[in-house]
Scaffold this motif. Structure first.
Motif, short mmCIF file in Angstrom:
data_model
loop_
_atom_site.label_atom_id
_atom_site.label_comp_id
_atom_site.label_asym_id
_atom_site.label_seq_id
_atom_site.Cartn_x
_atom_site.Cartn_y
_atom_site.Cartn_z
N ARG A 43 -6.19 0.01 2.48
CA ARG A 43 -5.91 1.49 2.14
C ARG A 43 -6.29 2.33 3.51
O ARG A 43 -5.40 3.23 3.43
N VAL B 35 -4.00 5.62 2.92
CA VAL B 35 -3.81 5.79 1.58
C VAL B 35 -5.16 6.68 0.80
O VAL B 35 -6.39 6.15 0.93
N LEU C 99 -2.56 2.38 -5.43
CA LEU C 99 -1.95 1.61 -4.63
C LEU C 99 -1.62 0.15 -5.19
O LEU C 99 -0.40 -0.21 -5.18
#
Length: 451
Positions: free
Chosen positions: A334, A339, A345
């Motif tokens: 991530r 993200v 995700l």
């Protein structure tokens, strides 16, 4: 004998991620692991207490505590007597199982504190002269579900040794925390770790927009909904027959089934699903007690015109490739992909927990029930097997911010339907698998109950 002196240790990467998640929502009770071992026979409470004491004293991870300043947290192994257990008699209750479950629910509703503790709860419930429930709960900062299974198996072994008047010495059953930390540091400094990073970037840089069965996402809830559907013995044998014939793991099959189901309902043919893994490799795989588990982001393409067998083989290959890079944590992925923590995700997860060695306490079989293994962000679909009788059941856990209990029950029933249809006729196309109705005729379901 375990070390009684404290050790100044760095935190494992999994511990760091779990601690940060708990700090973002200190009042959440979701960051914990809880299991119940149902013992199908009488238990000598004195011998049980002795076995439990010996095993926990030997398991350093269950005695860890945070030290050092907030900016540079460390950890040390606490004293061997820094925990306790309770004996609870619910045999007089009209429903002793329900009474034990209520006690467990109330305990799990208490937010754990990784800084001050208590970090673990141990309790033995007497439900009847020939039925006992052993409950253990631990903060995920310390341990994962695999650790709880290791501890349960070892307590059963030591209990039997004591009951047989043999030496109940635990010995070097568990890998020392310092060694786990050293192995992780070596892994993260090795060239293979950079190869792992590149693998996940290649897999996920052009990832599709996330979708789920609810049509929208929410932060992981503090609680969960669950519904389980038990497969018939014939259905269970068919699942094993297919995975054996294709020489694949049951987790890959569950990923394929979940991808097919989710893809059809959301009209999506490119998905990223989460696969929980124990992340034990190397010589310490069977003795590594700690917060080591990970979630792998597995990308699948369940096209409607694709053969089911092709999707199953795709899932099997994707899992094999992902497992080669399982030491690279999802939290690091991530961060590499930038993200945001609130952007999903691999929120929808699927997997299987089958083939655990049977648990026994003396001559009596025991069944381990998973009660909680951390937060549920969206939906988690797990094919499980009771060790005592080898009966399979499909369990769906869901985020109550996204789903109602009735929806969870519907999805669980339909997923069983898809699983049964896929196993029965893997030669059909993805678009030909019937998603209507359910596959629960003649089997038992259970909603809301812990076990």
């Amino acid at each position: 004998m375990p070390e009684t002196t404290t050790l100044d240790l760095p935190m494992l990467a999994g511990q760091v991620d779990t601690r940060l998640a708990q700090q973002r929502d200190p009042a959440s009770p979701a960051h914990q692991v809880a299991h119940c071992v149902e013992i199908h026979g009488p238990v000598d409470a004195t011998l049980f207490a002795s076995a439990l004491q010996r095993v926990i004293n030997a398991c350093e991870t269950l005695r860890l505590r945070v030290t050092g300043p907030a900016g540079d947290p460390r950890q040390e192994v606490g004293p061997a007597d820094g925990w306790s257990w309770r004996m609870v008699d619910v045999s007089d209750a009209s429903d002793s199982r329900a009474a034990a479950q209520k006690w467990m629910r109330d305990d799990m509703a208490t937010p754990p504190d990784p800084e001050r503790g208590p970090h673990i709860t141990q309790a033995l419930f007497r439900a009847a002269p020939d039925r006992y429930f052993w409950y253990q709960r631990v903060h995920r900062f310390l341990a994962d579900g695999y650790t709880c299974r290791l501890v349960a198996a070892r307590v059963g072994e030591v209990y039997k040794a004591l009951a047989d008047a043999r030496d109940g010495t635990v010995g070097d059953t568990f890998t020392p925390i310092r060694r786990l930390a050293e192995e992780e540091a070596q892994c993260r400094a090795s060239p293979s770790y950079e190869e792992d990073r590149r693998f996940w970037i290649r897999q996920l840089t052009d990832r599709p927009c996330p979708v789920n069965l609810a049509g929208h996402f929410a932060a992981a809830s503090r609680t969960r909904l669950r519904h389980a559907v038990e497969l018939t013995p014939r259905q269970g044998r068919a699942v094993r027959s297919l995975t054996d014939r294709l020489q694949m793991g049951p987790s890959a099959l569950m990923l394929a089934v979940t991808a097919l189901y989710t893809g059809r309902l959301t009209r999506t043919d490119d998905l990223v699903l989460g696969l929980p893994v124990s992340c034990r490799t190397g010589g310490t795989a069977d003795t590594a007690a700690g917060m080591l588990s990970n979630v792998l982001a597995v990308r699948l393409t369940p096209r409607p015109d694709q053969g089911v067998i092709g999707l199953i083989c795709q899932a099997s290959q994707a899992v094999e490739e992902a497992l080669l890079h399982q030491r690279y944590r999802l939290g690091d992925v991530r961060r590499d992909l930038r993200v945001h923590e609130r952007v999903p995700l691999a929120a929808t997860q699927a997997g299987a927990v089958l083939g655990d060695d049977p648990l026994r306490f003396g001559p009596y079989p025991a069944t381990m029930h998973s009660l909680c293994e951390g937060p549920v962000e969206d939906v988690s679909c797990t094919l499980r097997e009771r060790s005592a009788d080898r009966r399979m059941y499909l369990e769906v856990e869901a985020n109550p911010a996204l789903y109602e209990q009735a929806e969870v029950a519907t999805h669980a029933a339909r997923l069983v339907r898809v699983l049964v249809e896929v196993v029965r006729a893997p030669g059909r196309l993805v678009e030909e698998v019937d998603l209507s109705g359910d596959g629960t005729s003649g089997v038992r379901t259970r909603a809301s109950r812990l076990f």
